[in-house]
Write a protein that holds these residues in place. Structure first.
Motif, mmCIF file in Angstrom:
data_model
loop_
_atom_site.group_PDB
_atom_site.id
_atom_site.type_symbol
_atom_site.label_atom_id
_atom_site.label_comp_id
_atom_site.label_asym_id
_atom_site.label_seq_id
_atom_site.Cartn_x
_atom_site.Cartn_y
_atom_site.Cartn_z
ATOM 1 N N GLY A 206 3.348 9.686 -0.111
ATOM 2 C CA GLY A 206 3.864 9.367 1.205
ATOM 3 C C GLY A 206 2.824 8.949 2.217
ATOM 4 O O GLY A 206 1.824 8.341 1.886
ATOM 5 N N ASP A 207 3.077 9.269 3.515
ATOM 6 C CA ASP A 207 2.305 8.750 4.653
ATOM 7 C C ASP A 207 2.236 7.225 4.583
ATOM 8 O O ASP A 207 1.158 6.623 4.631
ATOM 9 N N PRO A 208 3.393 6.545 4.483
ATOM 10 C CA PRO A 208 3.389 5.103 4.221
ATOM 11 C C PRO A 208 3.081 4.275 5.470
ATOM 12 O O PRO A 208 3.331 4.693 6.598
ATOM 13 N N ILE A 209 2.550 3.097 5.236
ATOM 14 C CA ILE A 209 2.337 2.091 6.271
ATOM 15 C C ILE A 209 2.901 0.763 5.761
ATOM 16 O O ILE A 209 2.680 0.388 4.606
ATOM 17 N N THR A 210 3.611 0.061 6.641
ATOM 18 C CA THR A 210 4.209 -1.223 6.314
ATOM 19 C C THR A 210 3.724 -2.260 7.314
ATOM 20 O O THR A 210 3.854 -2.060 8.527
ATOM 21 N N ILE A 211 3.173 -3.359 6.830
ATOM 22 C CA ILE A 211 2.708 -4.444 7.690
ATOM 23 C C ILE A 211 3.228 -5.763 7.152
ATOM 24 O O ILE A 211 3.113 -6.044 5.954
ATOM 25 N N TYR A 212 3.812 -6.574 8.045
ATOM 26 C CA TYR A 212 4.049 -7.975 7.710
ATOM 27 C C TYR A 212 2.889 -8.758 8.304
ATOM 28 O O TYR A 212 2.734 -8.827 9.530
ATOM 29 N N ASP A 213 2.055 -9.325 7.447
ATOM 30 C CA ASP A 213 0.917 -10.138 7.886
ATOM 31 C C ASP A 213 1.458 -11.528 8.186
ATOM 32 O O ASP A 213 1.565 -12.372 7.300
ATOM 33 N N ASP B 168 1.798 -14.749 5.970
ATOM 34 C CA ASP B 168 3.173 -14.758 5.485
ATOM 35 C C ASP B 168 3.324 -13.870 4.250
ATOM 36 O O ASP B 168 3.957 -14.237 3.270
ATOM 37 N N ARG B 169 2.737 -12.666 4.317
ATOM 38 C CA ARG B 169 2.736 -11.729 3.191
ATOM 39 C C ARG B 169 3.026 -10.324 3.695
ATOM 40 O O ARG B 169 2.776 -9.989 4.854
ATOM 41 N N TRP B 170 3.510 -9.474 2.815
ATOM 42 C CA TRP B 170 3.730 -8.062 3.114
ATOM 43 C C TRP B 170 2.577 -7.236 2.571
ATOM 44 O O TRP B 170 2.088 -7.477 1.453
ATOM 45 N N VAL B 171 2.150 -6.252 3.348
ATOM 46 C CA VAL B 171 1.112 -5.306 2.942
ATOM 47 C C VAL B 171 1.698 -3.908 3.114
ATOM 48 O O VAL B 171 2.067 -3.517 4.223
ATOM 49 N N VAL B 172 1.797 -3.167 2.020
ATOM 50 C CA VAL B 172 2.298 -1.790 2.089
ATOM 51 C C VAL B 172 1.244 -0.868 1.488
ATOM 52 O O VAL B 172 0.475 -1.265 0.605
ATOM 53 N N SER B 173 1.226 0.357 1.994
ATOM 54 C CA SER B 173 0.194 1.293 1.548
ATOM 55 C C SER B 173 0.702 2.717 1.681
ATOM 56 O O SER B 173 1.438 3.043 2.614
ATOM 57 N N GLN B 174 0.333 3.560 0.738
ATOM 58 C CA GLN B 174 0.519 5.002 0.877
ATOM 59 C C GLN B 174 -0.608 5.687 0.116
ATOM 60 O O GLN B 174 -1.286 5.068 -0.699
ATOM 61 N N PHE B 175 -0.827 6.968 0.424
ATOM 62 C CA PHE B 175 -1.889 7.658 -0.296
ATOM 63 C C PHE B 175 -1.356 8.337 -1.547
ATOM 64 O O PHE B 175 -0.148 8.542 -1.715
ATOM 65 N N ALA B 176 -2.270 8.650 -2.466
ATOM 66 C CA ALA B 176 -1.974 9.415 -3.683
ATOM 67 C C ALA B 176 -2.937 10.595 -3.674
ATOM 68 O O ALA B 176 -4.121 10.446 -3.984
#
Length: 667
Positions: free
Chosen positions: A195-202, A206-214
Motif C-alpha cells: 500500500g501507501d500508493p501514489i498515482t500520477i498522470y504525467d 502522456d503516461r501513467w506512473v503508479v507506485s507503492q512500497f513493498a
C-alpha cells in the motif's frame, strides 16, 4: 490546547545553504549498491548517495493478462484478519514543547465564504473497504486514497486496490489488487501488497506512473509501474528500488518535474526508519524520469537526507499539475509548512539533479519564509457523531500535493494546504499560494484558512490550480453532528484576497468509523489535462458504521470563469510530426534532435516523445521538442533510428523518424 510540538531547529538548516552535493563517484555508488551497504557522503549540511534499481522489466501484457497471472482467491476462503496499518508518525525524537496558547485562540486568516460556489460535476464511488474484502480477502485501515485524471481516464488507487473510470464516472476496470501492476515481475513487488500508493498522470509524456512500497520485510522496496500509453491498463515498464539499504521507506510522496531540458525527474520524499524501527530521517529522492520513460533498465536515483529529526515533517516534492514545463534551468522543488512557535512559516529546498554526473548535483535549502505568513495552531483530533471515535488529523504534516504550474507572463506558482486550528480546537485547512519565479526570493501570493466557525472540522485537504490560476480544494468534513463527508471549495482569481467560496458537497456520509483513530494519511486533487479547468478530487468518507468500513469518493468540480475546450468541437485534424533531417554525430559527443517543425493545423501540440532504437544513442529529455542526445562509443559506423511521436490537444498522434548515424571518427 497547545501549539504543535514539531518545533523547528531551523538554524540547523542554515539560510540558503548552497550545496555541491555528493562526492560519491558513479562507480563507487554502483559498487555500494551491489554490495547492499549504505554509503552516505557528507556534503555541506546534507548527505547524499547514488542508487540504482534492484529489479527491472518491461511487460507487453495488459492488465487483464496480468490479473490472470495472480493467485486466484477461492470463493470459500477464510477472510484474513482485519488490521490497522501501523502509525509510524511518532519518530521518537524529543522535540521542544510549545507554550500554551490562549483558549480563545482564533485563526487570524479565517473569513466568511463568498456567495459563489464552485460548480459540482461527477460524484462516483471509489475503491472501498468492501472492495478490499472482496478482492484481497481482508480489510485494513486507513485507505490512503490517491488518484489522478488523464486524457481519457481517471484512476483511483487506495490501500490495497485500484480502479479506473471514464470521465463520465463509469467504471471501466477494477477493482484490482494494488500489486497487480507488478504481476509476473517476480520478487516482493509482485508478492507484497503493502500500500501507501501514489498515482500520477504525467501529462507531459502522456503516461501513467503508479507506485507503492513493498515492506513486509527487508529489503524494503519502492515499486514503480509506468504505462506505455495514456491507457492505465498498460502495458508497463516496471522498476523496484531499495531507496536506502536497511531503511523502511515510509510515507512515499512523488511529484513530476521537468524544465523541458536537463532537469527531468520524478522527485519524491520518504520518512526512513532503520530496520523498520528507529527513525533515521526524511529523504529527498530524484529519479531519472527520462531514463524511466525510455525504458532504461538502470536509471539513477539520487538520495539526499534532508533532516534526521522530522522537522518539519510531511515534506512534499513539487508536482507540475497541468500546463507547460517549468522554464529551462528550473530545478525540482520541495516544500513544507513549519509550525515553529511564534515564527510559523514555510521551508523550501531546490534539487538540481545531474544523473550523468551526480557530483554536479546541488541541493539548496532556502531561508524560512515568514513574511506574509500569519501564525497558526495545531488542532488535535476530529470528532464524529456517536458512537464514532476521534480521528487523526495529521496537523503536523503538509498535505499531498505541493502543486505547481507555469503561468505565461507570471512564471511558476505553487499551492500548499495543511491542517490548522480555526478556533476552539476545531480543525480547518490553511492554504497558501506562492510566487516561485525566483527560487531565491520565494514569496506568499495569497493565503487564508478554510473554516466557517460552525463547529465543523475540515481536514485532509488537497489543492491545485486550473489554467486561469483559480485554486480548487477537496477535503473531508466531520463534527459531533456531521458524519464524515466529502466537500470541496476554492477561489477564483477575482475573489477578495484570503477568501474562499462557499463549499459544495461531493457526498454526505451516512456512518462513522469506530475503534480506529487512523484516517487517510493523504488525499489528492488534480486538474483535467484536456480542458485544464475541471478539478478531480479523491477523498475518504464513511458510508456504513464500523471499524473497517471506510469508503472513498471521486468527485469533479469547476469554476464557470474557467473555459476549457468546446464540449462539441469540430472533428480534430491530426498533427504532423517532423523529426528533422537525417544527420551524423561523432561518438562520445552531444547534440540535439529537432522536432520544432512539427505542427497542428487546428490546435496545438501538447507533448513530444522521442524513442531511440539503440542504447548507443541516449536521449536526455525525450519529452522536449528539441532534446539533447549523447552518442556512446562505437567501433563502426552505426545508424540509429529515432522515432518522434507528437500528440495534439485533442489526443491525436502522428509519428516521424530520423536516422542518426554515429561515427567512430571524423568523416
Amino acid at each position: 490546547m497547545q501549539k504543535s510540538n514539531y518545533r523547528s531547529k531551523f538554524a540547523a538548516f542554515g539560510a540558503g545553504v548552497a550545496l555541491l552535493a555528493s562526492a560519491v563517484g558513479q562507480a563507487v555508488a554502483e559498487e555500494a549498491t551491489a554490495a547492499g551497504a549504505p554509503v552516505w557522503q557528507k556534503a555541506g549540511a546534507f548527505e547524499m548517495m547514488v542508487r540504482k534499481p534492484v529489479q527491472f522489466d518491461h511487460t507487453g501484457e495488459r492488465m487483464d493478462a496480468l490479473i490472470a497471472k495472480m493467485p486466484q482467491r477461492a470463493a470459500n476462503a477464510t477472510p484474513a484478519a482485519s488490521r490497522v496499518i501501523p502509525n509510524k508518525f511518532n519518530t521518537g525524537v524529543p522535540l521542544a514543547p510549545q507554550p500554551p496558547l490562549a483558549s480563545d485562540f482564533v485563526d487570524p486568516m479565517m473569513s466568511e465564504p463568498t456567495p459563489l460556489t464552485p460548480t459540482a460535476g461527477i460524484s462516483v464511488a471509489g475503491p472501498s473497504s468492501d472492495d478490499n474484502a472482496a478482492v484481497i480477502g481482508g480489510r485494513i485501515a486507513p485507505p490512503d486514497i490517491s488518484g489522478d485524471v488523464g486524457r481519457e481516464f481517471v484512476v483511483a488507487y487506495a490501500n490495497l486496490v485500484w480502479s479506473y473510470y471514464d470521465k463520465q464516472g463509469n467504471l471501466v476496470g477494477g477493482p484490482f489488487p494494488g500489486n497487480s501492476f507488478w504481476a509476473g515481475f517476480g520478487g516482493r513487488c509482485e508478492t507484497d501488497n503493502s500500500g501507501d500508493p501514489i498515482t500520477i498522470y504525467d501529462h507531459l509524456a502522456d503516461r501513467w506512473v503508479v507506485s507503492q512500497f513493498a515492506v513486509s520485510q527487508a529489503p524494503f522496496l519502492q515499486c514503480f509501474a509506468i504505462s506505455d500509453t495514456n491507457d492505465p491498463a498498460g502495458p508497463y515498464t516496471r522498476y523496484a528500488y531499495e531507496i536506502v539499504p536497511n531503511d523502511f521507506n515510509d510515507y512515499p510522496k512523488i511529484g513530476l518535474w521537468s524544465d523541458g531540458a536537463e532537469q527531468s525527474a520524478y522527485h519524491a520524499t520518504f520518512r526512513q526508519f532503520t530496520n523498520g524501527q528507529s527513525f533515521a530521517g526524511i529523504d529527498a529522492v530524484a529519479f531519472d524520469r527520462d531514463a524511466m520513460l525510455a525504458g532504461d533498465p538502470n536509471p539513477t536515483a539520487l538520495v539526499v537526507r534532508i533532516n534526521t529529526n522530522a522537522v518539519p515533517d510531511g515534506i512534499q516534492p513539487a508536482h507540475i499539475d497541468g500546463g507547460e514545463t517549468a522554464p529551462e534551468g528550473s530545478c525540482g522543488l520541495y516544500g513544507a509548512a513549519l509550525n515553529n512557535g511564534d515564527n510559523d512559516g514555510y521551508l523550501f529546498w531546490e534539487f538540481c539533479a545531474d544523473f550523468e554526473n551526480p557530483t554536479n548535483s546541488t541541493f539548496d535549502a532556502k531561508p524560512l519564509l515568514t513574511e506574509g505568513v500569519p501564525p497558526w495552531a495545531s488542532s488535535g483530533q476530529v470528532p464524529q457523531p456517536a458512537p464514532g471515535d476521534a480521528l487523526d488529523d495529521l496537523d503536523f504534516f503538509t498535505m499531498y500535493r505541493f502543486s505547481t504550474r507555469f503561468f505565461p507572463g507570471e512564471g511558476m506558482k505553487g499551492v500548499m494546504a495543511h491542517t490548522v486550528e480555526t478556533g476552539n480546537t476545531t480543525a480547518g485547512m490553511r492554504w497558501a499560494t506562492f510566487d516561485l519565479a525566483d527560487t531565491n526570493a520565494i514569496s506568499v501570493d495569497d493565503t487564508g484558512t478554510l473554516g466557517q466557525n460552525d463547529g465543523i472540522h475540515r481536514w485532509m485537504g488537497a489543492a491545485t490550480f486550473d489554467q486561469m490560476g483559480n485554486i480548487g480544494i477537496g477535503y473531508t468534513a466531520s463534527s459531533e453532528s456531521l458524519f464524515p463527508s466529502v466537500r470541496f471549495t476554492g477561489r477564483e482569481t477575482t475573489d477578495p484576497a484570503g477568501t474562499l467560496q462557499a463549499e459544495g458537497v461531493c457526498v454526505d456520509g451516512t456512518g462513522v468509523q469506530t475503534g480506529v483513530s487512523r484516517w487517510g494519511d493523504y488525499s489528492t486533487t488534480a486538474v483535467d489535462p484536456v480542458d485544464q479547468c475541471t478539478f478531480w478530487t479523491f477523498q475518504e468518507y464513511v458510508e456504513l458504521t464500523g471499524t473497517f468500513q471506510w469508503s472513498t469518493r471521486v468527485c469533479s468540480f469547476s469554476f464557470d470563469s474557467c473555459t476549457g475546450d468546446d464540449p462539441t468541437p469540430p472533428e480534430n485534424e491530426a498533427p504532423v510530426a517532423n523529426a528533422g533531417q537525417d544527420f551524423f554525430i561523432l561518438r562520445q559527443t552531444r547534440g540535439n534532435l529537432d522536432g520544432r517543425a512539427s505542427s497542428d493545423a487546428d490546435g496545438s501540440i501538447v507533448s513530444y516523445n522521442w524513442v531511440s532504437s539503440s542504447n548507443r544513442l541516449r536521449i536526455r529529455n525525450p519529452d522536449s521538442a528539441s532534446p539533447r542526445i549523447r552518442a556512446r562509443n562505437v567501433r563502426r559506423e552505426t545508424p540509429v533510428t529515432v522515432t518522434l511521436t507528437v500528440t495534439d490537444d485533442q489526443g491525436a498522434t502522428s509519428q516521424d523518424i530520423v536516422i542518426v548515424t554515429i561515427l567512430p571518427e571524423n568523416k
